[in-house]
Design an enzyme around this catalytic site. Sequence first.
Site, PDB file in Angstrom:
ATOM      1  N   ASP A 178      -9.121  -4.722  -6.147  1.00  5.38           N
ATOM      2  CA  ASP A 178      -8.810  -3.762  -5.149  1.00  5.38           C
ATOM      3  C   ASP A 178      -9.531  -2.579  -4.953  1.00  5.38           C
ATOM      4  O   ASP A 178      -9.824  -1.766  -5.824  1.00  5.38           O
ATOM      5  CB  ASP A 178      -6.972  -3.167  -5.289  1.00  5.38           C
ATOM      6  N   SER A 232       0.820  -1.089   0.080  1.00  6.07           N
ATOM      7  CA  SER A 232      -0.145  -0.088   0.327  1.00  6.07           C
ATOM      8  C   SER A 232       0.812   1.165  -0.060  1.00  6.07           C
ATOM      9  O   SER A 232       1.789   1.507  -0.955  1.00  6.07           O
ATOM     10  CB  SER A 232      -0.927   0.049   1.299  1.00  6.07           C
ATOM     11  N   HIS A 238      -7.440  -5.349  -1.586  1.00  6.04           N
ATOM     12  CA  HIS A 238      -6.438  -4.545  -1.183  1.00  6.04           C
ATOM     13  C   HIS A 238      -5.198  -5.544  -0.532  1.00  6.04           C
ATOM     14  O   HIS A 238      -4.038  -5.478  -0.563  1.00  6.04           O
ATOM     15  CB  HIS A 238      -6.596  -3.349  -0.133  1.00  6.04           C
TER      16      HIS A 238
END
Length: 681
Positions: free
Chosen positions: A621, A548, A655
């Site tokens: 995601d 991330s 994610h």
Amino acid sequence: TDITWSPDGRRFAAANYTASSIELWLGAVDSAELRRVAGVKLNDTLSSPLQWWSGSQELLVRMTPAPAGPPPTPPAAPSGPNVQESLGNSGPVRTYQDMLRSPFDEQLFDYYATSQLAAVDVASHRITLIGKPAIFGSASPAPDGKHLLVARVRRPYSYIHTWSSFPRDTEIWDRSGKLVRAVHSAPLQDRIPIEGVPTGPRSIVWRPTEGATLLWLEALDGGDPKTKVPHRDRLMMLRHPFTAPPVEVFRTEHRASPPIFGETGGLALISDYDRDRRWARTFRIFLDDPGAQPKLLFSRSRQDRYGDPGRPMTRTLPNGRMVLAQSGASIFLDGQGATPKGDRPFLDKYDLETSRSERLFRAGETGYESVVGLLSSDGSRFLTSFESPDTPPNLFVRTAGSEEKKQITSFTDPAPQLRSIRRELVTYKREDGVQLSFTLMLPPGYQPGTRLPAVLWAYPLEYNDSDTAGQISGSTQRFVQLRGADVRFLLLAGYAVLYNATIPIIGDPETVNNTYIEQLTMGAKAAIEKAAEMGVIDPRRVGVSGHSYGGFMTANLLAHTDLFRAGVARSGAYNRTLTPFGFQSERRTFWQARDIYMKMSPFNYADQIKEPLLLLHGEADNNPGTFPIQSERLYQAVRGHGGIVRLTMLPFESHGYAARESVEHTLWEMLTWFHRYLKAE
């Protein structure tokens, strides 16, 4: 399976997922038998489909309406263009994935999100329908068991906002679903400033110690954190029978969080937060005596781990509601106990009248022991979880003031081969004097004096000052357990890992990112130099990786430095023009800070990424800002300039990566990439 325990701890309800529906099953601690509740098909589209109804005898469930019928079929051809329009009012919005995009999507949302509320008697399995089917954003029974607080989502929908921002009507119902009082009708929340809050009632909750009393927060600044006002929020209360106007209980200078309720005397704790100073305060108030002088209990930097007094502990009432665990005028605080040598969790008994703390427990320097819960009302007995580098977490009963403890569980080591992993907390300073740290992890069988290929794993965080940025968090006394696509699996392949290296970005919250690249570089350079100075890594064979915002960091370090031989960036965002209304803690929009957005976007420096870069991303995601297109476009940019780059898109993953196949493949990709580009001398 989604399991929820009854307030008395004697029963549990479970959602059982089958190929065609979600079933409701019931069980009890005094029986090995599980029973399915016939006629219930749960609907978990928007939230958990079941909760206990003000006690341990009934459940409130969300069911698929009957008959549901088949889902809508897509049109053979569009009925017309998909149109969006704005008539001049500003409405900044973060970048979201998986939005509605057409009238047909709206039909699908109606079909799958609509549910029927019902009460289920756990003894007889009797099902009682409540009201009519609707799209329920939330549904919460009152402690008296006679009322419900519901929030019904309605049209018009939005194609750029998530469903939680759709218009909704918040109402009080009786058990039959009849309207008792309308609380608030909220329009589409498309005008909320970035880091702002909605106007009107928000965070609406039942007071746990009264039959049917509502409390909520209301913004006094129009929801805009940049508006200068003497008070930002107020706490409101509405009592049964809901015929009188709500009354104001308390005002906060800064943005407030929902209160934590005491069990007696109308006690409540309420906190506010000054976003500019990153400063939090907690006050004691009395809900039934608005004229009573509030008492300031705590005032501290939220980033000050060493000065954290701990979080108030709670207990469950018979009606299922949570309240402060109290002993007379005292409450109990459970904290991580961060120190310069690592975390040492503690339990304090805090007197609300004198503001004095009595320490009931603190973990030793050897091993890691944290408080799980209280076993007595005065805090003299409590449950802890103890672990050490060599022993897995197990539960113990402790008595305050005594070193003796009674072991409750006896879990054994599931992966003994990990015990020979060496760990050491390492502190050092970057060139401007800011203290940093990482946990040095060395593989099983490491021979002292050997310089290993290494991987730095990090996630940058923003701070107001260097003192808090340099504080230590975590502990080397914990039991190593590897879960998911954990970078520490590389240890088993002979790598050193500079784990959770601190990469602070320090400055005023409004402009902290002005020196993002410079501070990022200083932090990474200092970590490599320290590990090389210790003689454990080969500085010519260091890789970098993160997930991330850590993936974003990885791409930037490869673009702007020559510190690393290769990198693995997972689920990152690399072009900040695609997140133009702010990202992470960046408050400015792209149009207010064009140069900063451009400088921080590694996509703009793809021609400078000369070291091999592996990009991993979930195809589904839905995290704000990290669209899969972020990795796809960076891959194309690096490839187009002749860089060494590989893109791996994981099917069905969001994610974080959940499927066993995805986790194993991610680990294979990382191992293969670093073997290829770091292992060679």
